[in-house]
Design an enzyme around this catalytic site. Structure first.
Site, PDB file in Angstrom:
ATOM      1  N   ASP A 188       0.770  -1.223  -0.043  1.00  0.00           N
ATOM      2  CA  ASP A 188       0.184   0.045  -0.048  1.00  0.00           C
ATOM      3  C   ASP A 188       0.700   1.333  -0.135  1.00  0.00           C
ATOM      4  O   ASP A 188       0.450   2.262   0.603  1.00  0.00           O
ATOM      5  CB  ASP A 188      -0.864  -0.026   1.199  1.00  0.00           C
ATOM      6  CG  ASP A 188      -1.870  -1.128   1.218  1.00  0.00           C
ATOM      7  OD1 ASP A 188      -2.338  -1.622   0.370  1.00  0.00           O
ATOM      8  OD2 ASP A 188      -1.713  -2.019   2.407  1.00  0.00           O
TER       9      ASP A 188
ATOM     10  N   GLY B  93      -4.299  -5.117  -4.171  1.00  0.00           N
ATOM     11  CA  GLY B  93      -5.426  -4.343  -4.878  1.00  0.00           C
ATOM     12  C   GLY B  93      -4.676  -3.072  -5.210  1.00  0.00           C
ATOM     13  O   GLY B  93      -4.082  -2.260  -4.521  1.00  0.00           O
ATOM     14  N   HIS B  94      -4.706  -2.712  -6.549  1.00  0.00           N
ATOM     15  CA  HIS B  94      -4.086  -1.675  -7.128  1.00  0.00           C
ATOM     16  C   HIS B  94      -5.128  -0.803  -7.642  1.00  0.00           C
ATOM     17  O   HIS B  94      -5.992  -1.126  -8.602  1.00  0.00           O
ATOM     18  CB  HIS B  94      -3.027  -1.875  -8.237  1.00  0.00           C
ATOM     19  CG  HIS B  94      -1.739  -2.514  -7.521  1.00  0.00           C
ATOM     20  ND1 HIS B  94      -0.797  -3.180  -8.451  1.00  0.00           N
ATOM     21  CD2 HIS B  94      -1.391  -2.676  -6.291  1.00  0.00           C
ATOM     22  CE1 HIS B  94      -0.073  -3.856  -7.482  1.00  0.00           C
ATOM     23  NE2 HIS B  94      -0.274  -3.485  -6.450  1.00  0.00           N
TER      24      HIS B  94
ATOM     25  N   GLN C 108       2.452  -6.166  -3.057  1.00  0.00           N
ATOM     26  CA  GLN C 108       2.870  -5.909  -1.203  1.00  0.00           C
ATOM     27  C   GLN C 108       4.004  -5.182  -1.218  1.00  0.00           C
ATOM     28  O   GLN C 108       4.355  -4.332  -1.937  1.00  0.00           O
ATOM     29  CB  GLN C 108       3.080  -7.401  -0.589  1.00  0.00           C
ATOM     30  CG  GLN C 108       1.412  -8.097  -0.701  1.00  0.00           C
ATOM     31  CD  GLN C 108       1.104  -8.956  -1.807  1.00  0.00           C
ATOM     32  OE1 GLN C 108       1.908  -9.619  -2.623  1.00  0.00           O
ATOM     33  NE2 GLN C 108       0.034  -8.871  -2.286  1.00  0.00           N
TER      34      GLN C 108
ATOM     35  N   LYS D  94       2.156   2.137  -5.196  1.00  0.00           N
ATOM     36  CA  LYS D  94       2.849   1.696  -6.045  1.00  0.00           C
ATOM     37  C   LYS D  94       2.083   1.826  -7.523  1.00  0.00           C
ATOM     38  O   LYS D  94       2.667   2.150  -8.606  1.00  0.00           O
ATOM     39  CB  LYS D  94       3.265  -0.028  -6.064  1.00  0.00           C
ATOM     40  CG  LYS D  94       4.252  -0.127  -5.126  1.00  0.00           C
ATOM     41  CD  LYS D  94       4.486  -1.576  -4.822  1.00  0.00           C
ATOM     42  CE  LYS D  94       3.376  -2.458  -4.524  1.00  0.00           C
ATOM     43  NZ  LYS D  94       2.850  -2.212  -3.178  1.00  0.00           N
TER      44      LYS D  94
HETATM   45  P1  IMP Z   1      -2.039 -12.911   2.396  1.00  0.00           P
HETATM   46  O1  IMP Z   1      -1.099 -12.254   1.591  1.00  0.00           O
HETATM   47  O2  IMP Z   1      -3.541 -12.807   2.143  1.00  0.00           O
HETATM   48  O3  IMP Z   1      -1.730 -14.260   3.089  1.00  0.00           O
HETATM   49  O4  IMP Z   1      -1.998 -12.138   3.925  1.00  0.00           O
HETATM   50  C1  IMP Z   1      -0.715 -11.829   4.494  1.00  0.00           C
HETATM   51  C2  IMP Z   1      -0.510 -10.504   5.109  1.00  0.00           C
HETATM   52  O5  IMP Z   1       0.022  -9.512   3.770  1.00  0.00           O
HETATM   53  C3  IMP Z   1      -1.510 -10.000   5.772  1.00  0.00           C
HETATM   54  O6  IMP Z   1      -1.223  -9.168   6.779  1.00  0.00           O
HETATM   55  C4  IMP Z   1      -2.221  -8.970   4.634  1.00  0.00           C
HETATM   56  O7  IMP Z   1      -2.972  -7.843   5.167  1.00  0.00           O
HETATM   57  C5  IMP Z   1      -0.839  -8.426   3.981  1.00  0.00           C
HETATM   58  N1  IMP Z   1      -1.303  -8.300   2.788  1.00  0.00           N
HETATM   59  C6  IMP Z   1      -1.218  -9.229   1.592  1.00  0.00           C
HETATM   60  N2  IMP Z   1      -1.619  -8.283   0.394  1.00  0.00           N
HETATM   61  C7  IMP Z   1      -1.443  -6.977   0.573  1.00  0.00           C
HETATM   62  C8  IMP Z   1      -1.671  -5.858   0.121  1.00  0.00           C
HETATM   63  O8  IMP Z   1      -1.519  -5.849  -1.341  1.00  0.00           O
HETATM   64  N3  IMP Z   1      -1.355  -4.705   0.575  1.00  0.00           N
HETATM   65  C9  IMP Z   1      -1.019  -4.608   1.837  1.00  0.00           C
HETATM   66  N4  IMP Z   1      -1.132  -5.941   2.872  1.00  0.00           N
HETATM   67  C10 IMP Z   1      -1.457  -6.969   2.229  1.00  0.00           C
END
Ligand code: IMP
Length: 428
Positions: A16, A43-44, A224, A19
């Protein structure tokens, strides 16, 4: 013809960082945009021709008619969701046909993975996005996953494989409350979604290497951020892929030396969503100010889950670590405008953990959880900065804040974003 610059864009914090805007901005100088890891957890959000687009799996570069987009081998792909994303694009007059290339080596996220993610979260409370990411990568590592390129073997092959999977692995989760659809239905859904993308599944190594070597303009896009890296982040409160610059080589099959520039994206303050240590997390008042109310799409609420993000001061310990770890050449700084009116501003310069000063994030979440941030204070500014176009026209306090970021990271800040629109960008 001038060879374009090959760039790798990476988030330096917990995702977040903004990017999407930076990738969109740099796409003007790109030929091909490639995502190298993650899946629909990302999510972009991009505003384009007065329409809002939220991308989860397709690189946002697809909005530009001449740009080709790649979904790399390091990704885990939710096929029905990808199909929906692609159909929605066509409905909004974005024709992606012939411009999307998907690695046959990318793994599938099955509905089973999402179900396991759900039941595991009841106890673990990592705060995942519930998109099945961890379980899909686990199956990949366990060598029982299904790859995109395998779908052509047909429904019967998939069904048999899924049946075996349920028997050996799925059954372990039934006592935790997991409920799985029958393999016949899941394999049917995979095969029918596959029809939408079938023509796009092609080997990507030569495609990307040739572009990078000849025309240039390869833009590799990380999802991420560094602190969510499976190897280098705040484990176990991380995602399950390699989010750092190294992940681009792994997920795209590209020689990292072909990148001319590695660009680190950093927000003017820190955020994280989900559980896990966050030493610079602010008090309620600061969090509310930084987060916004939710009425604007740039407010700090998750684009995938809608969850409010945790907000705090810029963490210089993380910044320095991430800049080194990724070999960052220069920084793109986002959301500087949100700091207007906050006085003084604070930046974390070290952590005190169990009485000792640390300049690098510790390896365990437990130690990171005990880290007491040591701050430097800087004077803030009150003038609105959204319409400023030149670094020199920024209030001197904002210039000094940027200089401090450069001093900590050891690299220059070349792009400064002062608002969500494309024009609200200062190029230095
Ligand atoms: P997962 O990727 O759904 O397994 O989540 C693992 C951790 O990464 C959690 O803390 C999510 O909130 C975080 N996370 C996963 N994708 C994103 C993203 O695109 N932006 C911010 N945090 C993310």
């Amino acid at each position: 013809m001038r060879k374009k610059t090959n760039r790798l864009i990476v988030g330096l914090f917990w995702g977040d960082e903004g990017k999407a805007k930076i990738v969109d901005y740099l796409t003007d100088d790109a030929t091909i945009v490639a995502r190298y890891q993650g899946g629909a957890n990302a999510g972009h959000t991009v505003f384009f021709n007065n329409q809002k687009f939220v991308f989860h799996q397709v690189p946002s570069g697809i909005l530009h008619p001449k740009i080709r987009c790649v979904l790399g081998a390091g990704m885990v792909i939710d096929l029905p969701e990808l199909r929906n994303e692609l159909i929605e694009l066509l409905q909004k007059d974005i024709d992606w046909r012939g411009r999307i290339f998907i690695s046959p080596r990318a793994h599938l996220v099955l509905p089973y993975h999402k179900e396991i993610d759900r039941v595991q979260e009841i106890e673990r409370k990592i705060g995942t996005t519930l998109r099945g990411i961890g379980p899909a990568y686990r199956d990949k590592a366990d060598r029982v996953g299904i790859r995109i390129g395998e779908i052509i073997l047909g429904k019967k092959h998939l069904e048999e494989k899924l049946e075996k999977w349920l028997e050996k692995i799925g059954n372990l989760y039934i006592p935790l409350g997991a409920r799985f659809d029958p393999p016949s239905k899941v394999s049917e859904d995979i095969c029918s979604s596959f029809k939408t993308i079938e023509d796009s599944v092609v080997p990507i190594v030569s495609l990307l290497t040739d572009v990078a070597k000849n025309e240039g303009g390869l833009l590799a896009e990380g999802a991420q951020g560094t602190m969510l890296s499976l190897n280098w982040g705040t484990y176990p409160f991380v995602t399950s892929s390699e989010t750092t610059a190294g992940g681009a080589s792994e997920g795209l099959g590209i020689d990292l030396r072909l990148f001319d520039e590695i660009v680190g994206v950093v927000k003017a303050f820190s955020t994280r969503v989900g559980g896990g240590p966050f030493p610079s997390e602010g008090d309620e008042k600061l969090q509310e100010k930084l987060r916004g109310t939710g009425e604007h799409f740039w407010d700090e609420f998750g684009a995938t889950t809608g969850r409010p993000r945790r907000c705090g001061w810029l963490d210089g310990v993380v910044l320095k670590y991430s800049a080194k770890l990724n070999g960052v050449d220069w920084l793109a700084l986002t959301k500087l405008d949100i700091l207007t009116g906050i006085n003084p501003l604070k930046i974390v310069v070290s952590y005190k953990i169990d009485g000792k000063i640390n300049y690098e994030p510790p390896a365990t979440a437990e130690e990171m959880g005990r880290a007491v941030p040591i701050f430097d204070e800087l004077p803030g500014w009150n003038e609105p900065i959204e319409n400023i176009k030149k670094f020199e026209d920024l209030p001197i306090q904002a210039q000094n804040y940027i200089r401090k970021i450069e001093e900590i990271s050891g690299v220059p800040v070349k792009i400064i974003s002062v608002g969500a629109d494309r024009e609200k960008t200062i190029l230095r």
